[in-house]
Design an enzyme around this catalytic site. Structure first.
Site, PDB file in Angstrom:
ATOM      1  CB  THR A 191      -0.427 -11.142   8.598  1.00 40.49           C
ATOM      2  OG1 THR A 191       0.605 -11.187   9.588  1.00 40.49           O
ATOM      3  CG2 THR A 191      -1.615 -10.389   9.156  1.00 40.49           C
ATOM      4  CD  GLU A 236      -3.953  -7.477   8.916  1.00 44.43           C
ATOM      5  OE1 GLU A 236      -4.258  -7.781   7.743  1.00 44.43           O
ATOM      6  OE2 GLU A 236      -2.780  -7.279   9.279  1.00 44.43           O
ATOM      7  CE  LYS A 242       8.492  11.526   1.051  1.00 50.81           C
ATOM      8  NZ  LYS A 242       8.141  11.832   2.412  1.00 50.81           N
ATOM      9  CD1 TRP A 266       6.305   9.676  -1.232  1.00 53.03           C
ATOM     10  CD2 TRP A 266       4.101   9.439  -0.984  1.00 53.03           C
ATOM     11  NE1 TRP A 266       6.019   9.694   0.111  1.00 53.03           N
ATOM     12  CE2 TRP A 266       4.681   9.551   0.297  1.00 53.03           C
ATOM     13  CE3 TRP A 266       2.708   9.284  -1.086  1.00 53.03           C
ATOM     14  CZ2 TRP A 266       3.929   9.509   1.471  1.00 53.03           C
ATOM     15  CZ3 TRP A 266       1.955   9.230   0.081  1.00 53.03           C
ATOM     16  CH2 TRP A 266       2.562   9.348   1.345  1.00 53.03           C
TER      17      TRP A 266
HETATM   18  P1  ADP Z   1       0.115  -9.942   4.015  1.00 50.03           P
HETATM   19  O1  ADP Z   1      -0.356  -8.650   4.643  1.00 50.03           O
HETATM   20  O2  ADP Z   1       0.730 -10.826   4.998  1.00 50.03           O
HETATM   21  O3  ADP Z   1       0.890  -9.758   2.743  1.00 50.03           O
HETATM   22  P2  ADP Z   1      -2.562 -10.226   3.029  1.00 50.03           P
HETATM   23  O4  ADP Z   1      -3.073 -11.268   2.156  1.00 50.03           O
HETATM   24  O5  ADP Z   1      -3.381  -9.833   4.171  1.00 50.03           O
HETATM   25  O6  ADP Z   1      -1.172 -10.729   3.533  1.00 50.03           O
HETATM   26  O7  ADP Z   1      -2.202  -8.984   2.132  1.00 50.03           O
HETATM   27  C1  ADP Z   1      -2.931  -7.799   2.146  1.00 50.03           C
HETATM   28  C2  ADP Z   1      -2.248  -6.798   1.267  1.00 50.03           C
HETATM   29  O8  ADP Z   1      -2.163  -7.265  -0.059  1.00 50.03           O
HETATM   30  C3  ADP Z   1      -2.968  -5.489   1.171  1.00 50.03           C
HETATM   31  O9  ADP Z   1      -2.661  -4.647   2.251  1.00 50.03           O
HETATM   32  C4  ADP Z   1      -2.449  -4.935  -0.148  1.00 50.03           C
HETATM   33  O10 ADP Z   1      -1.206  -4.286   0.011  1.00 50.03           O
HETATM   34  C5  ADP Z   1      -2.231  -6.175  -0.962  1.00 50.03           C
HETATM   35  N1  ADP Z   1      -3.369  -6.374  -1.878  1.00 50.03           N
HETATM   36  C6  ADP Z   1      -4.450  -7.146  -1.716  1.00 50.03           C
HETATM   37  N2  ADP Z   1      -5.264  -7.074  -2.779  1.00 50.03           N
HETATM   38  C7  ADP Z   1      -4.687  -6.229  -3.651  1.00 50.03           C
HETATM   39  C8  ADP Z   1      -5.041  -5.717  -4.940  1.00 50.03           C
HETATM   40  N3  ADP Z   1      -6.138  -6.086  -5.567  1.00 50.03           N
HETATM   41  N4  ADP Z   1      -4.188  -4.850  -5.514  1.00 50.03           N
HETATM   42  C9  ADP Z   1      -3.054  -4.456  -4.901  1.00 50.03           C
HETATM   43  N5  ADP Z   1      -2.672  -4.890  -3.704  1.00 50.03           N
HETATM   44  C10 ADP Z   1      -3.470  -5.769  -3.080  1.00 50.03           C
END
Ligand code: ADP
Length: 540
Positions: free
Chosen positions: A181, A328, A437, A442
């Site tokens: 990640t 993940e 918050k 929220w």
């Molecule tokens: P990291 O967790 O290290 O930032 P990732 O690429 O695994 O890297 O990121 C996943 C996160 O990215 C998701 O949990 C979400 O918050 C965000 N994400 C992915 N796709 C979208 C999307 N289409 N719209 C909004 N958020 C997104």
């Protein structure tokens, strides 16, 4: 009683053999660092992937050993995608945009024995090579210099005898690839994919209701191969025999648009920032390009503003497909293809659905947990999204500290706060740590950002929480204006007031040159919060 079907293991060696038997004629094109084009066929690719597997064995690499890569989207990286796992080793892609402290931490943690380094990334490698225990650095260059003490990829392949390669019969649960990640939520953690999860994910990516990939496609993965396996597109493309257009290090809008047009790209995917730049470039050169072959552009990684989807539609006849996923999750979790009842609604209503993150792809299950248990699928109740499926991580690689991300009944806690509607469409309201918050309610920073970015003068907007004595937290909006545009705070407030309750409206608007971005192209809110540390709101 058990069914009477064959025990056929789902592995990458099978996918490589399929490519060899069926798609030898199909082309793989790569932009070299000097911008010229390298072209070869799947037949050439398979030979070289096999040779890489043989060469790694000769170097003493054994089943389960990790082989790191520092590379762009290139044909050699594709060879590693198949050559490394079919040798029995684990492909570990590193993000060269990370800081060298992170790179050395990740390399050490993964225990990489070999590192494949693209010639353009040798300087990155030099910055941390002395801090890690990698036995061999292999430099990927067609005919450039190989620094002393490092091996040449081309020489290794030339010395490897293809006839020594035998398709191995692996257990499908064997590890195939490792991705970390990007560490936006603490230390980078490793997601370790298996052969089985990779094959199943490739099939899902190709389904009609996902990205509908087929042999007739030409796929250009803009999302880098060092970022969650380029969302699985290289594997899925090889499974179905699609032509691949690999952009190399050239992700600037002019190069990408030229690739689209020249190679008749039919499908592409990447993060919003790249597509925003593409949109601006196309706007400037209205009518100059023939992109009629391009049937869909999948955008994800962060939220795609509604205005961007609409602009591509209306001004360029290009279709955006919004998708959501995570490292993940290999990474695809949901895609915003519209179900029939929604397709029967007005264009505007459809747009609202296309701007959500979509509904879960086959074999992924979702649920959202609020303070009082699982929330109803009513499109309004917010909760933390939990997922499970055959390509969702069951734990992190050698990282007991990540155990709290998994529930007792084996679901993965995404950290995304969502609503789910009657069609199963997910709407990401925020990452849990970014939610604001205010007075016990929220406020979704993502919603505000998307609305701000729909304003014609605004290029980028990021909203964060600032402390407030009475309300705990209030929103602050950091705004980057488009070149030559201007707008006042009052105008932005009026623009938002049309769509949001009064208590959602930011207390402050700060005009900034740029918003800090992570190595994977997302707003780096941690940095932004640091930038505005000490800033409080005293508004009533
Ligand atoms: P990291 O967790 O290290 O930032 P990732 O690429 O695994 O890297 O990121 C996943 C996160 O990215 C998701 O949990 C979400 O918050 C965000 N994400 C992915 N796709 C979208 C999307 N289409 N719209 C909004 N958020 C997104």
């Amino acid at each position: 009683m058990k069914g009477l079907v064959q025990d056929f293991q789902l592995t990458l060696p099978y996918m490589l053999r399929r490519a060899e038997q069926l798609y030898g004629y199909r082309e793989i094109v790569t932009r070299r660092p000097d911008k010229s084009f390298h072209r070869y066929t799947y037949a050439d690719f398979v030979v070289r992937a096999k040779k890489l597997a043989v060469a790694l064995k000769k170097l003493g690499i054994k089943d389960g050993d990790r082989v790191g890569t520092l590379g762009w989207n290139t044909y050699q990286h594709l060879e590693a995608y198949f050559g490394v796992p079919t040798s029995g080793a684990v492909l570990h892609t590193l993000n060269p945009r990370l800081h060298e402290d992170d790179l050395s931490y990740i390399t050490d943690h993964a225990g990489d024995r070999v590192m494949l380094v693209d010639e353009t990334l040798v300087p990155v490698w030099q910055k941390f090579r002395d801090r890690v225990n990698v036995e061999h650095a292999i430099i990927v260059t067609e005919n450039g210099d190989v620094p002393e003490g490092m091996l040449s990829y081309e020489e290794l392949l030339a010395d490897a005898d293809e006839s020594e390669f035998e398709y191995p019969e692996f257990d499908e649960d064997q590890a195939a690839a490792l991705c970390y990640t990007s560490g936006t939520t603490g230390r980078p953690k490793g997601a370790l994919y298996s052969h089985r999860s990779t094959v199943l994910h490739s099939m899902m990516v190709s389904l009609g209701n996902t990205f509908a990939l087929s042999e007739a496609d030409c796929v250009l993965p803009i999302v880098p191969m060092f970022h969650v396996n380029a969302w699985g597109m290289p594997y899925a493309s090889v499974l179905v025999g699609a032509k691949l257009m690999m952009p190399g290090p050239h992700l600037d809008p002019a190069s990408v648009i030229e690739d689209f047009e020249q190679e008749k790209v039919t499908f592409t995917a990447g993060v919003p920032t790249v597509f925003l730049a593409v949109l601006q470039a196309l706007d400037k050169e209205q009518g100059k390009h023939d992109l009629s072959a391009l049937r869909a552009m999948a955008i994800g990684g962060s939220a795609v503003p509604k205005g961007v989807i609409k602009a591509f539609d209306e001004r360029h006849g290009l279709k955006v497909v919004h998708a959501w996923g995570m490292t993940e999750m290999s990474p695809i979790g949901s895609v915003a293809n519209l179900p029939t009842p929604v397709r029967e609604q007005s264009e505007d209503e459809q747009l609202d659905y296309r701007a959500k993150q979509g509904y879960p792809v086959p074999l992924v299950e979702i649920r959202a947990r609020g303070d009082e248990g699982f929330v109803p699928w009513d499109g309004e109740s917010m909760g933390e999204l939990e997922v499970r499926g055959p390509w969702v991580a069951s734990s992190y690689y050698e990282a007991p500290e990540g155990a709290d991300k998994f529930t007792d009944d084996g679901w993965f806690k995404t950290g995304d706060i969502v609503t789910i509607d009657e069609y199963g469409f997910i709407k990401i309201m925020d990452r849990s740590k970014d939610l604001i918050k205010s007075g016990g309610e929220w406020i979704s920073s993502v919603d505000l950002e998307n609305a701000l970015m729909a304003h014609p003068a605004v290029s980028q907007a990021a909203v964060i929480a600032i402390p407030h004595e009475k309300w705990d937290e209030r929103p602050l909006a950091a705004i980057v204006l488009k070149e030559g545009e201007s707008v006042t705070e009052d105008e932005l407030r009026d623009h938002l007031a049309k769509d949001f309750a009064k208590f959602w409206l930011p207390d402050a608007y700060e005009f900034v040159e740029s918003i800090p971005m992570t190595a994977t192209g997302k707003f780096q809110k941690l940095k932004l919060r640091e930038q505005f540390e000490g800033y409080t709101s005293a508004k009533g």
